[in-house]
Design a protein around this motif. Structure first.
Motif, PDB file in Angstrom:
ATOM      1  N   PHE A 125     -41.710 -16.524   3.969  1.00 39.47           N
ATOM      2  CA  PHE A 125     -40.743 -16.225   5.017  1.00 39.47           C
ATOM      3  C   PHE A 125     -41.340 -15.150   5.907  1.00 39.47           C
ATOM      4  O   PHE A 125     -42.436 -14.643   5.650  1.00 39.47           O
ATOM      5  N   GLY A 126     -40.655 -14.824   6.989  1.00 43.44           N
ATOM      6  CA  GLY A 126     -41.123 -13.787   7.880  1.00 43.44           C
ATOM      7  C   GLY A 126     -40.191 -12.593   7.857  1.00 43.44           C
ATOM      8  O   GLY A 126     -39.015 -12.722   7.513  1.00 43.44           O
ATOM      9  N   THR A 127     -40.722 -11.438   8.201  1.00 48.70           N
ATOM     10  CA  THR A 127     -39.882 -10.257   8.326  1.00 48.70           C
ATOM     11  C   THR A 127     -40.229  -9.517   9.601  1.00 48.70           C
ATOM     12  O   THR A 127     -41.380  -9.507  10.041  1.00 48.70           O
ATOM     13  N   VAL A 128     -39.206  -8.929  10.221  1.00 51.73           N
ATOM     14  CA  VAL A 128     -39.378  -8.089  11.398  1.00 51.73           C
ATOM     15  C   VAL A 128     -38.538  -6.829  11.204  1.00 51.73           C
ATOM     16  O   VAL A 128     -37.609  -6.799  10.394  1.00 51.73           O
ATOM     17  N   LEU A 129     -38.866  -5.804  11.967  1.00 48.48           N
ATOM     18  CA  LEU A 129     -38.106  -4.562  11.926  1.00 48.48           C
ATOM     19  C   LEU A 129     -36.826  -4.706  12.734  1.00 48.48           C
ATOM     20  O   LEU A 129     -36.839  -5.220  13.852  1.00 48.48           O
ATOM     21  N   ILE A 130     -35.714  -4.248  12.174  1.00 53.40           N
ATOM     22  CA  ILE A 130     -34.449  -4.217  12.896  1.00 53.40           C
ATOM     23  C   ILE A 130     -34.488  -3.066  13.901  1.00 53.40           C
ATOM     24  O   ILE A 130     -34.731  -1.915  13.525  1.00 53.40           O
ATOM     25  N   ALA A 131     -34.266  -3.367  15.169  1.00 53.12           N
ATOM     26  CA  ALA A 131     -34.268  -2.345  16.209  1.00 53.12           C
ATOM     27  C   ALA A 131     -32.950  -1.577  16.238  1.00 53.12           C
ATOM     28  O   ALA A 131     -32.928  -0.359  16.379  1.00 53.12           O
ATOM     29  N   ARG A 132     -31.843  -2.301  16.117  1.00 52.10           N
ATOM     30  CA  ARG A 132     -30.514  -1.694  16.051  1.00 52.10           C
ATOM     31  C   ARG A 132     -29.657  -2.506  15.101  1.00 52.10           C
ATOM     32  O   ARG A 132     -29.709  -3.739  15.109  1.00 52.10           O
ATOM     33  N   GLY A 133     -28.846  -1.804  14.301  1.00 42.58           N
ATOM     34  CA  GLY A 133     -27.988  -2.498  13.353  1.00 42.58           C
ATOM     35  C   GLY A 133     -28.434  -2.262  11.926  1.00 42.58           C
ATOM     36  O   GLY A 133     -29.206  -1.351  11.629  1.00 42.58           O
ATOM     37  N   HIS A 134     -27.951  -3.121  11.036  1.00 40.14           N
ATOM     38  CA  HIS A 134     -28.174  -2.937   9.606  1.00 40.14           C
ATOM     39  C   HIS A 134     -28.666  -4.233   8.980  1.00 40.14           C
ATOM     40  O   HIS A 134     -28.469  -5.322   9.525  1.00 40.14           O
ATOM     41  N   GLU A 135     -29.277  -4.096   7.797  1.00 44.96           N
ATOM     42  CA  GLU A 135     -29.795  -5.265   7.089  1.00 44.96           C
ATOM     43  C   GLU A 135     -28.668  -6.177   6.617  1.00 44.96           C
ATOM     44  O   GLU A 135     -28.808  -7.396   6.575  1.00 44.96           O
ATOM     45  N   VAL A 136     -27.549  -5.590   6.220  1.00 47.46           N
ATOM     46  CA  VAL A 136     -26.446  -6.352   5.639  1.00 47.46           C
ATOM     47  C   VAL A 136     -25.396  -6.645   6.702  1.00 47.46           C
ATOM     48  O   VAL A 136     -25.032  -5.754   7.477  1.00 47.46           O
ATOM     49  N   GLY A 137     -24.932  -7.883   6.751  1.00 45.35           N
ATOM     50  CA  GLY A 137     -23.789  -8.202   7.590  1.00 45.35           C
ATOM     51  C   GLY A 137     -24.090  -8.932   8.869  1.00 45.35           C
ATOM     52  O   GLY A 137     -23.193  -9.530   9.473  1.00 45.35           O
ATOM     53  N   GLY A 138     -25.328  -8.891   9.355  1.00 45.24           N
ATOM     54  CA  GLY A 138     -25.675  -9.584  10.589  1.00 45.24           C
ATOM     55  C   GLY A 138     -25.355  -8.758  11.819  1.00 45.24           C
ATOM     56  O   GLY A 138     -24.950  -7.603  11.752  1.00 45.24           O
ATOM     57  N   GLY A 139     -25.533  -9.383  13.000  1.00 48.02           N
ATOM     58  CA  GLY A 139     -25.268  -8.721  14.265  1.00 48.02           C
ATOM     59  C   GLY A 139     -26.316  -7.708  14.668  1.00 48.02           C
ATOM     60  O   GLY A 139     -26.095  -6.911  15.582  1.00 48.02           O
ATOM     61  N   ASP A 140     -27.462  -7.721  14.009  1.00 50.71           N
ATOM     62  CA  ASP A 140     -28.512  -6.746  14.309  1.00 50.71           C
ATOM     63  C   ASP A 140     -29.354  -7.203  15.493  1.00 50.71           C
ATOM     64  O   ASP A 140     -29.391  -8.382  15.839  1.00 50.71           O
ATOM     65  N   VAL A 141     -30.035  -6.239  16.118  1.00 54.18           N
ATOM     66  CA  VAL A 141     -31.011  -6.512  17.174  1.00 54.18           C
ATOM     67  C   VAL A 141     -32.391  -6.317  16.579  1.00 54.18           C
ATOM     68  O   VAL A 141     -32.651  -5.307  15.915  1.00 54.18           O
TER      69      VAL A 141
END
Length: 213
Positions: A44-60
């Motif tokens: 799988f792939g991973t990227v850094l979350i710019a804004r938001g959180h790992e849990v719950g979705g809605g992140d940038v």
């Protein structure tokens, strides 16, 4: 271009680094199940979350990341997994495909550019910076009466195959933004400068902590 399941994180994973994961969110449980049965392997792939959180979705999310291979896994019940993973190649996200049932994206492998080679002299200068950083970190630990950090065997690091800068970077305490700058640099010399700046930043923070005491 490859469609890949994606696991955005609050940290930056560099190629060659280990990544332990405790997977408990239902959408990522589904991702792991699909990865473990995929014909192309448990990737799988991973990227850094710019804004938001790992849990719950809605992140940038940032668009530069790393492919991740699941090396081993343990089913710990209730659909949860304990994973041992390793970062492999740098990737660039070309298009996000949505989060149902889990994040997916069209990605392409993005190797280091063919120009901007880092010289052996530059690597040795970087080793000097890291050695100086560990001297300061040891002084900080001594004031806190914590066990001193073990300095890396940088000679062994330089002898590793593959990208030296990624290998050396795994030894340095850097913030997510500094690590992302190292990952996202297009050419080797740009990556060297981003890494050297990150080492300087880490030393400045350690020296500031010393001055407070």
């Amino acid at each position: 271009m490859t469609v890949m399941p994606m696991f955005p994180l609050g940290s930056t994973l560099l190629p060659g680094e280990r990544l332990p994961l405790h997977v408990f969110e239902p959408r990522y449980q589904a991702l792991v199940r699909d990865c473990l049965t995929a014909t192309e392997g448990p990737l799988f792939g991973t990227v850094l979350i710019a804004r938001g959180h790992e849990v719950g979705g809605g992140d940038v999310r940032h668009d530069i990341g790393t492919t991740v291979r699941i090396v081993s896994h343990v089913d710990i019940g209730d659909g949860r997994y304990a994973l041992d993973c390793v970062g492999e190649e740098r990737i660039r996200v070309r298009h996000w495909l949505g989060d149902d049932p889990y994040p997916r994206a069209e990605v392409e492998v993005w190797p280091v550019g063919p120009t901007g080679r880092v010289s052996d002299r530059q690597l040795q200068q970087l080793i000097g910076k890291i050695t100086e950083l560990y001297v300061v970190l040891n002084r900080v630990r001594e004031q806190r009466e914590d066990p001193p950090p073990a300095p890396p065997s940088l000679l062994d690091v330089l002898e590793r195959p593959g990208d030296h800068l990624y290998a050396i970077a795994s030894w340095v305490p850097m913030g997510a933004a500094d690590r992302y700058a190292v990952l996202a640099a297009a050419m080797a010399d740009e990556r060297y400068q981003a890494f050297a700046d990150a080492v300087d930043n880490a030393r400045e923070i350690a020296e500031f902590r010393l001055s407070e005491r």
